[in-house]
Scaffold this active site. Sequence first.
Site, short mmCIF file in Angstrom:
data_model
loop_
_atom_site.label_atom_id
_atom_site.label_comp_id
_atom_site.label_asym_id
_atom_site.label_seq_id
_atom_site.Cartn_x
_atom_site.Cartn_y
_atom_site.Cartn_z
N LYS A 20 0.88 -1.18 0.00
CA LYS A 20 0.00 0.00 0.00
C LYS A 20 0.91 1.22 0.00
CE LYS A 20 -1.96 2.98 1.90
NZ LYS A 20 -1.73 4.41 1.51
N CYS A 58 13.46 11.17 6.92
CA CYS A 58 13.34 10.89 8.36
C CYS A 58 14.65 11.14 9.08
CB CYS A 58 12.90 9.45 8.55
SG CYS A 58 14.00 8.29 7.74
N GLU A 94 8.78 16.64 15.46
CA GLU A 94 9.24 16.50 14.07
C GLU A 94 8.43 17.42 13.16
OE1 GLU A 94 8.05 13.02 11.70
OE2 GLU A 94 10.15 12.74 11.18
P1 NAD Z 1 2.18 8.50 7.28
O1 NAD Z 1 2.37 7.72 8.53
O2 NAD Z 1 1.17 9.57 7.26
O3 NAD Z 1 1.78 7.53 6.08
C1 NAD Z 1 2.57 6.42 5.73
C2 NAD Z 1 1.70 5.36 5.11
O4 NAD Z 1 0.81 4.84 6.08
C3 NAD Z 1 0.84 5.86 3.95
O5 NAD Z 1 0.84 4.86 2.96
C4 NAD Z 1 -0.52 5.99 4.61
O6 NAD Z 1 -1.60 5.89 3.71
C5 NAD Z 1 -0.51 4.83 5.57
N1 NAD Z 1 -1.42 4.93 6.71
C6 NAD Z 1 -1.79 6.04 7.38
N2 NAD Z 1 -2.62 5.73 8.41
C7 NAD Z 1 -2.77 4.37 8.39
C8 NAD Z 1 -3.50 3.45 9.19
N3 NAD Z 1 -4.23 3.84 10.23
N4 NAD Z 1 -3.41 2.13 8.88
C9 NAD Z 1 -2.67 1.72 7.84
N5 NAD Z 1 -1.96 2.55 7.03
C10 NAD Z 1 -2.00 3.86 7.30
O7 NAD Z 1 3.63 9.04 6.89
P2 NAD Z 1 4.01 10.01 5.70
O8 NAD Z 1 3.42 11.34 6.03
O9 NAD Z 1 3.67 9.35 4.42
O10 NAD Z 1 5.60 10.06 5.82
C11 NAD Z 1 6.27 10.98 6.62
C12 NAD Z 1 6.64 10.34 7.95
O11 NAD Z 1 7.36 9.14 7.71
C13 NAD Z 1 7.58 11.19 8.78
O12 NAD Z 1 7.20 11.10 10.13
C14 NAD Z 1 8.94 10.52 8.60
O13 NAD Z 1 9.85 10.75 9.62
C15 NAD Z 1 8.55 9.11 8.49
N6 NAD Z 1 9.57 8.33 7.78
C16 NAD Z 1 10.38 7.50 8.50
C17 NAD Z 1 11.37 6.77 7.86
C18 NAD Z 1 12.31 5.86 8.59
O14 NAD Z 1 13.00 5.08 7.94
N7 NAD Z 1 12.39 5.90 9.91
C19 NAD Z 1 11.51 6.87 6.49
C20 NAD Z 1 10.66 7.73 5.79
C21 NAD Z 1 9.68 8.45 6.45
C1 6OH Z 2 13.77 8.19 5.64
O1 6OH Z 2 13.14 9.09 5.15
C2 6OH Z 2 14.91 7.56 5.02
C3 6OH Z 2 15.11 6.26 5.19
C4 6OH Z 2 16.21 5.64 4.55
C5 6OH Z 2 16.33 4.31 4.48
O2 6OH Z 2 15.43 3.48 4.95
C6 6OH Z 2 17.47 3.71 3.86
O3 6OH Z 2 17.48 2.49 3.77
O4 6OH Z 2 18.39 4.40 3.44
#
Ligand code: NAD
Ligand code: 6OH
Length: 513
Positions: free
Chosen positions: A205, A315, A417
């Site tokens: 998804k 992130c 964040e």
């Molecule tokens: P988000 O959590 O809003 O959405 C991520 C995904 O989850 C989307 O596909 C969304 O449709 C789905 N989703 C949302 N609510 C859901 C639910 N209740 N059940 C199932 N699926 C659901 O995140 P975003 O806004 O797309 O991305 C930004 C966030 O992601 C930031 O907080 C960022 O730090 C984090 N992030 C973390 C990493 C990491 O590796 N740690 C990497 C990239 C992004």
């Molecule tokens: C988050 O936004 C970035 C994540 C990066 C990785 O998961 C990676 O494997 O480099």
Amino acid sequence: MSANPEICVCPSVASCPTGLVRCGGVHAKVKSILNYINGQSVRGKREFADVNPADGTVIADVTEADQSQVDDAVQAARHAIRGEWGRSGVRERAARLYKIADRIEERFDLFVAAEVADTGKPIALASKLDIPRAAANFRVFADLIKTAGLESFHTETPDGKSALNYTVRKPLGVVGIITPWNLPLLLLTWKLAPALACGNTVVVKPSEETPATATLLAEVMKDSGIPDGVYNVVHGFGPRSAGEFLTQHPGIDAVTFTGESQTGAAIMKTVAASVKPVSFELGGKNAAVVFADCDFDEAVSGVAEAVFLNTGQVCLCAERVYVERAIFDRFVEQLKRKAESLRIGSPVEQTTDMGPLISAQHREKVLSYYRLALSEGAQLVTGGGVPEFGNGLDRGFFVQPTIYTGLAESTRCVKEEIFGPVCHVAPFDSEEEAVRMANDTSYGLAASIWTTNLKRGHRVAQQMNVGISWVNCWFLRDLRTPFGGAGLSGIGREGGMHSLNFYSELNNVCIRL
Ligand code: NAD
Ligand code: 6OH
């Protein structure tokens, strides 16, 4: 094929008949993005718009999967696990993964164009980072699964029995993969490649903001000999939509998720009842710690990259910068210069450094933090608003790269964040103080430390309460290393053997000798 890409070659933006996605003269237009279930493109009953964040235009209509289509996708994946794919050996799966990597590279420009259009990230960044890493993810896990050893022990018990213990690796089954919008193909393939290497089938998804590349990947799967039902894509939103239908589904065996910490918490609640393994890569509020003994120019450039890359939507980005007092003023001045020299503009121009944020809603969130910072007592060093272009980009979701100083460490802008091109810079007087400030957060994803003192680099890096400490670099990745976060930043580690272990069921066999 679920996506319907049209490529045209136009000499200039003005003469492009599609008027939508532009990529250095190659213009790709994805008209309709469908679900991909059991090898077929499947339309849902409702549609939503895929918007180009650089100018607010609609790139495509995306079909939304309803409950019955998510059921079909899970069913197809369950069926495929019992078929040819489920029976395939490691060598065969690795060979298909190498093919996938090759096919991504063959369609490099198409993937770049789709990712640039969906995210608004600069074409140079998508070409250097996102799409090459997608191919690399498949190659690394193909290499690894071929060479991964398993434990074995010759056992002698206290009462004199003797046995041989060894472990076999089996697929988990059907893995639900839920991904965010910031690095769409990179983060999807980071999970997909090891899941396939271990023999699983998947239902993906992708983020509702960036549905294109996951859908284009379906064509690659077909061309690489991945059997129908192994890779399925359902589009839609989170709550009461495809995301929740998937995580609630009794037919999936594990959930791997990258996204916001709060979403991780919601997914955890959903899967708790059926006790499924989860792997969560979540948010961050990462620190950069700059010592007076750093290589000054390298540190300024490195921290600027850590703050502003991908418009601060990684992130791992640094939103808290701590600088030793002796160089504080000079560092802030030079970071300001870097921020002001960034070329903000159309993502399809090769020279653009910074594109827009992902959506109008996300821009409103980031701007609300810009306002909050001032009301919390920040001094604005640069930025703080919205750039003006005098053309169609004014309908895009741009903000200025922004630097603040002067906030108390307890303020929301230092604790929460923001996920935009923004940082707060604070001075410190001792190594102990820097470590304490950097660790004073409920997140724990990454830190970068800037020093030429080797011992200090090791010492401080090891004291950071994070999954990844970088010394004199940032976002420099070896895909075999553990990746993940502490605290609100996640559960578990992926990368290398950690990924293979998450995506496998290990079965220990004990033979009495
Ligand atoms: P988000 O959590 O809003 O959405 C991520 C995904 O989850 C989307 O596909 C969304 O449709 C789905 N989703 C949302 N609510 C859901 C639910 N209740 N059940 C199932 N699926 C659901 O995140 P975003 O806004 O797309 O991305 C930004 C966030 O992601 C930031 O907080 C960022 O730090 C984090 N992030 C973390 C990493 C990491 O590796 N740690 C990497 C990239 C992004
Ligand atoms: C988050 O936004 C970035 C994540 C990066 C990785 O998961 C990676 O494997 O480099």
